[in-house]
Scaffold this active site. Sequence first.
Site, mmCIF file in Angstrom:
data_model
loop_
_atom_site.group_PDB
_atom_site.id
_atom_site.type_symbol
_atom_site.label_atom_id
_atom_site.label_comp_id
_atom_site.label_asym_id
_atom_site.label_seq_id
_atom_site.Cartn_x
_atom_site.Cartn_y
_atom_site.Cartn_z
ATOM 1 N N HIS A 69 -1.198 -6.368 -0.929
ATOM 2 C CA HIS A 69 -2.416 -7.070 -0.520
ATOM 3 C C HIS A 69 -2.648 -8.332 -1.331
ATOM 4 O O HIS A 69 -2.163 -8.474 -2.463
ATOM 5 C CB HIS A 69 -3.633 -6.141 -0.610
ATOM 6 C CG HIS A 69 -3.771 -5.426 -1.920
ATOM 7 N ND1 HIS A 69 -4.485 -5.949 -2.953
ATOM 8 C CD2 HIS A 69 -3.288 -4.241 -2.347
ATOM 9 C CE1 HIS A 69 -4.436 -5.107 -3.979
ATOM 10 N NE2 HIS A 69 -3.708 -4.061 -3.642
ATOM 11 N N ASP A 95 -5.703 -9.667 -2.066
ATOM 12 C CA ASP A 95 -6.937 -9.703 -2.859
ATOM 13 C C ASP A 95 -6.736 -8.889 -4.144
ATOM 14 O O ASP A 95 -5.775 -8.128 -4.257
ATOM 15 C CB ASP A 95 -8.133 -9.147 -2.055
ATOM 16 C CG ASP A 95 -7.902 -7.716 -1.576
ATOM 17 O OD1 ASP A 95 -6.732 -7.327 -1.376
ATOM 18 O OD2 ASP A 95 -8.894 -6.977 -1.409
ATOM 19 N N ASP A 149 -0.942 -5.208 -9.294
ATOM 20 C CA ASP A 149 -1.795 -4.759 -8.171
ATOM 21 C C ASP A 149 -2.561 -5.943 -7.609
ATOM 22 O O ASP A 149 -3.697 -6.181 -7.999
ATOM 23 C CB ASP A 149 -2.726 -3.648 -8.659
ATOM 24 C CG ASP A 149 -3.500 -3.016 -7.527
ATOM 25 O OD1 ASP A 149 -3.145 -3.242 -6.364
ATOM 26 O OD2 ASP A 149 -4.468 -2.298 -7.803
ATOM 27 N N GLU A 183 -7.957 -5.346 0.820
ATOM 28 C CA GLU A 183 -7.574 -3.951 0.553
ATOM 29 C C GLU A 183 -8.456 -3.331 -0.512
ATOM 30 O O GLU A 183 -8.618 -2.117 -0.559
ATOM 31 C CB GLU A 183 -6.097 -3.906 0.138
ATOM 32 C CG GLU A 183 -5.470 -2.534 0.190
ATOM 33 C CD GLU A 183 -5.615 -1.736 -1.104
ATOM 34 O OE1 GLU A 183 -5.316 -0.538 -1.083
ATOM 35 O OE2 GLU A 183 -6.042 -2.308 -2.143
ATOM 36 N N GLU A 184 -9.002 -4.157 -1.408
ATOM 37 C CA GLU A 184 -9.650 -3.630 -2.610
ATOM 38 C C GLU A 184 -11.110 -3.222 -2.438
ATOM 39 O O GLU A 184 -11.684 -2.638 -3.332
ATOM 40 C CB GLU A 184 -9.549 -4.660 -3.757
ATOM 41 C CG GLU A 184 -8.148 -4.861 -4.310
ATOM 42 C CD GLU A 184 -7.622 -3.654 -5.095
ATOM 43 O OE1 GLU A 184 -8.222 -2.576 -5.005
ATOM 44 O OE2 GLU A 184 -6.605 -3.826 -5.782
HETATM 45 ZN ZN LIG Z 1 -3.475 -2.340 -4.765
#
Ligand SMILES: [Zn+2]
Length: 254
Positions: free
Chosen positions: A95, A97, A127, A161-162
């Site tokens: 992702h 974001d 991440d 996604e976050e």
């Molecule tokens: Zn992630």
Amino acid sequence: MSNVVSNIELNEPRFLALLEKLIGESKFLQNNPAQGLIPQEDLAIKHILDVLKPYLKENGGVLEAEKVNFVEGRGNLILRYPGTGSEVCSFVGSHLDVVPADPKGWKRDPFKLMIEGDDLYGRGTTDCLGHVAVLTDLLATLGETKPVLKRSIVVVFIANEENGAFKGIGVDQLAKEGYMEQLKNGPLFWIDAADSQPCIGTAGNASWSLKAVGKLFHSGLPHKGINAIEMAMDAVSYIQSKIFAHLCLVCAGT
Ligand SMILES: [Zn+2]
């Protein structure tokens, strides 16, 4: 001209140069609407496409790119390296974001990539901008070396996604509008990590089918017939027992 696929290795300078640009945007990729932080994923997409530019179809290359925005400035990006057959192998879930970073709690600037020996620091390094950079590098290498592959390689970079405060921006909407249908014809690897190290996949899905063929026989001698449903059930339960045995090992951390 075709190259051997096993020769593919990370182009470290290219990977680091892209990661530096992505982390350089991470301040504007923070996702927490309650704090007024709305990510602008298009900023990351621009850097990804800059790296892939020479290999894109529109520039005489082989890679296909489709940017899908459901909200202005907040794109998803679908990239495809075409294979010779109809099957695919896909990498989804990386992702664009990041979760917010409070510089007060950091020893270094979270919004700048810091390289210290083999260690990389910066918001999103693992991440998930690090995975975005790795997959972009893989696609660039495929575009550069053009190996002949039976399966198409599809990468789906996603927005939002976050944080689940807003819907209809990222993978949920891609699925709803049919963009993920093309991925059903082969294994899917979900590439994301919430840990401190890169990973080769956090989840996945491999579709398969099993065909069982029985044998007809006279109803007076049923024991001479073969029931295809019974055979299929036996085969599936054997396969399941193997899968469950493996899952248990994973849970035990071995
Ligand atoms: Zn992630």
